[in-house]
Design an enzyme around this catalytic site. Structure first.
Site, PDB file in Angstrom:
ATOM      1  N   THR A  10       0.839  -1.201   0.000  1.00  0.00           N
ATOM      2  CA  THR A  10       0.000   0.000   0.000  1.00  0.00           C
ATOM      3  C   THR A  10       0.870   1.244   0.000  1.00  0.00           C
ATOM      4  OG1 THR A  10      -1.814   1.149   1.118  1.00  0.00           O
ATOM      5  CG2 THR A  10      -0.161   0.160   2.530  1.00  0.00           C
ATOM      6  N   ASN A  12      -0.822   3.906   1.146  1.00  0.00           N
ATOM      7  CA  ASN A  12      -1.698   4.663   2.033  1.00  0.00           C
ATOM      8  C   ASN A  12      -1.149   4.628   3.462  1.00  0.00           C
ATOM      9  OD1 ASN A  12      -3.796   5.339   3.822  1.00  0.00           O
ATOM     10  ND2 ASN A  12      -5.336   4.859   2.262  1.00  0.00           N
ATOM     11  N   ALA A  13      -0.580   5.760   3.899  1.00  0.00           N
ATOM     12  CA  ALA A  13       0.076   5.819   5.214  1.00  0.00           C
ATOM     13  C   ALA A  13      -0.917   5.541   6.347  1.00  0.00           C
ATOM     14  CB  ALA A  13       0.724   7.182   5.404  1.00  0.00           C
ATOM     15  N   ASP A  70      -8.315  -5.185  -0.930  1.00  0.00           N
ATOM     16  CA  ASP A  70      -9.067  -4.591  -2.015  1.00  0.00           C
ATOM     17  C   ASP A  70     -10.463  -4.309  -1.486  1.00  0.00           C
ATOM     18  OD1 ASP A  70      -8.367  -3.871  -4.684  1.00  0.00           O
ATOM     19  OD2 ASP A  70     -10.024  -5.113  -5.361  1.00  0.00           O
ATOM     20  N   PHE A 150     -13.112   9.384   3.286  1.00  0.00           N
ATOM     21  CA  PHE A 150     -12.676   9.522   1.893  1.00  0.00           C
ATOM     22  C   PHE A 150     -13.677   8.788   1.003  1.00  0.00           C
ATOM     23  CE2 PHE A 150     -11.051   5.263   0.757  1.00  0.00           C
ATOM     24  CZ  PHE A 150     -11.105   4.656   1.988  1.00  0.00           C
ATOM     25  N   ARG A 179     -13.366  -2.399   6.404  1.00  0.00           N
ATOM     26  CA  ARG A 179     -11.912  -2.544   6.552  1.00  0.00           C
ATOM     27  C   ARG A 179     -11.544  -2.938   7.974  1.00  0.00           C
ATOM     28  NH1 ARG A 179     -11.033   1.735   4.676  1.00  0.00           N
ATOM     29  NH2 ARG A 179     -10.902   1.102   2.522  1.00  0.00           N
TER      30      ARG A 179
HETATM   31  P1  IMP Z   1      -9.145   0.415  -1.805  1.00  0.00           P
HETATM   32  O1  IMP Z   1      -9.117  -0.974  -2.395  1.00  0.00           O
HETATM   33  O2  IMP Z   1      -9.101   0.413  -0.304  1.00  0.00           O
HETATM   34  O3  IMP Z   1      -8.099   1.308  -2.426  1.00  0.00           O
HETATM   35  O4  IMP Z   1     -10.564   1.032  -2.189  1.00  0.00           O
HETATM   36  C1  IMP Z   1     -10.975   1.204  -3.544  1.00  0.00           C
HETATM   37  C2  IMP Z   1     -12.006   2.297  -3.651  1.00  0.00           C
HETATM   38  O5  IMP Z   1     -13.204   1.913  -2.963  1.00  0.00           O
HETATM   39  C3  IMP Z   1     -11.591   3.616  -3.015  1.00  0.00           C
HETATM   40  O6  IMP Z   1     -10.858   4.406  -3.929  1.00  0.00           O
HETATM   41  C4  IMP Z   1     -12.949   4.236  -2.694  1.00  0.00           C
HETATM   42  O7  IMP Z   1     -13.512   4.813  -3.854  1.00  0.00           O
HETATM   43  C5  IMP Z   1     -13.780   3.033  -2.312  1.00  0.00           C
HETATM   44  N1  IMP Z   1     -13.707   2.796  -0.850  1.00  0.00           N
HETATM   45  C6  IMP Z   1     -13.068   1.769  -0.233  1.00  0.00           C
HETATM   46  N2  IMP Z   1     -13.186   1.866   1.106  1.00  0.00           N
HETATM   47  C7  IMP Z   1     -13.911   2.987   1.329  1.00  0.00           C
HETATM   48  C8  IMP Z   1     -14.360   3.622   2.536  1.00  0.00           C
HETATM   49  O8  IMP Z   1     -14.092   3.198   3.681  1.00  0.00           O
HETATM   50  N3  IMP Z   1     -15.092   4.736   2.356  1.00  0.00           N
HETATM   51  C9  IMP Z   1     -15.397   5.253   1.135  1.00  0.00           C
HETATM   52  N4  IMP Z   1     -14.981   4.724   0.003  1.00  0.00           N
HETATM   53  C10 IMP Z   1     -14.244   3.583   0.086  1.00  0.00           C
END
Ligand code: IMP
Length: 192
Positions: A10, A12-13, A70, A150, A179
């Site tokens: 990742t 993401n810090a 993911d 976010f 998450r």
């Molecule tokens: P990632 O796999 O954690 O990078 O999430 C992929 C995409 O899903 C992100 O860019 C957001 O658009 C959406 N997403 C994932 N988790 C969240 C959350 O907790 N809140 C809002 N959008 C989320």
């Protein structure tokens, strides 16, 4: 006792801090910044497929136990969209505002507002692949509220609440979030 090193793919810090905090000091979480540049493309069509692809790709490069996550938003009235395409729903270089605008437009006139966020974590230790999942169910509202979080947080109200994820403190969100659930299941497995 020496710390067990695990690679988490990742940039993401916030995610790194969160998982290091949950796993505690017996684990050292390494990430991209600890290695020469490399990447694993997300070419699968499911969250599980992408998470597995990345965990395996990370292992091939780092030779350390690896995990990847993911996540995405799955909306019932849109047949599970945007799902695996959540980050780029409005196009490759789209941002959260454009993604939300497209989603709200596609939801116009729909009475079924049910949706869920889902996270899949894949962990590969060189021999075995394990998956950990977290789901939070809720509703898509008609207009964004709140400034925290976010992505789609301003338009998602989790079941049992009357505020959006974007109106919550991060601790409150992670106590019930997709998450948070997936990370805690993964941590329980590592710390067993
Ligand atoms: P990632 O796999 O954690 O990078 O999430 C992929 C995409 O899903 C992100 O860019 C957001 O658009 C959406 N997403 C994932 N988790 C969240 C959350 O907790 N809140 C809002 N959008 C989320």
């Amino acid at each position: 006792m020496s710390k067990q090193q695990i690679f988490f793919g990742t940039n993401n810090a916030n995610k790194l801090v969160e998982i290091q905090h949950i796993l505690g000091e017996n684990f050292e979480i390494l990430s991209y910044k600890d290695f020469p540049p490399f990447d694993v493309a997300e070419t699968e069509t499911t969250m599980q497929g992408n998470a597995a692809l990345k965990a395996k790709g990370f292992y091939d490069f780092t030779q350390l136990p690896c995990f990847s996550d993911d996540s995405g938003l799955e909306v019932s009235a849109l047949n599970g969209e945007p799902g695996v395409y959540s980050a780029r729903y409005a196009g490759e270089s789209s941002n959260a505002a454009a993604n939300m605008a497209k989603l709200l437009q596609n939801m116009e006139g729909k009475s079924n507002r049910n949706a869920q966020f889902r996270t899949v974590i894949a962990y590969f230790d060189g021999k075995e692949m394990k998956f950990f999942e977290g789901i939070v169910k809720g509703k898509i509202i008609v207009e964004g509220i709140g400034t925290g979080g976010f992505g789609y947080d301003p338009i998602f109200v989790p079941d049992g609440y009357e505020k959006t994820f974007a109106q919550m403190e991060s601790g409150e969100k992670h106590a019930i979030s997709h998450r948070g659930i997936a990370v805690r299941a993964f941590a329980d497995y590592l710390l067993r």
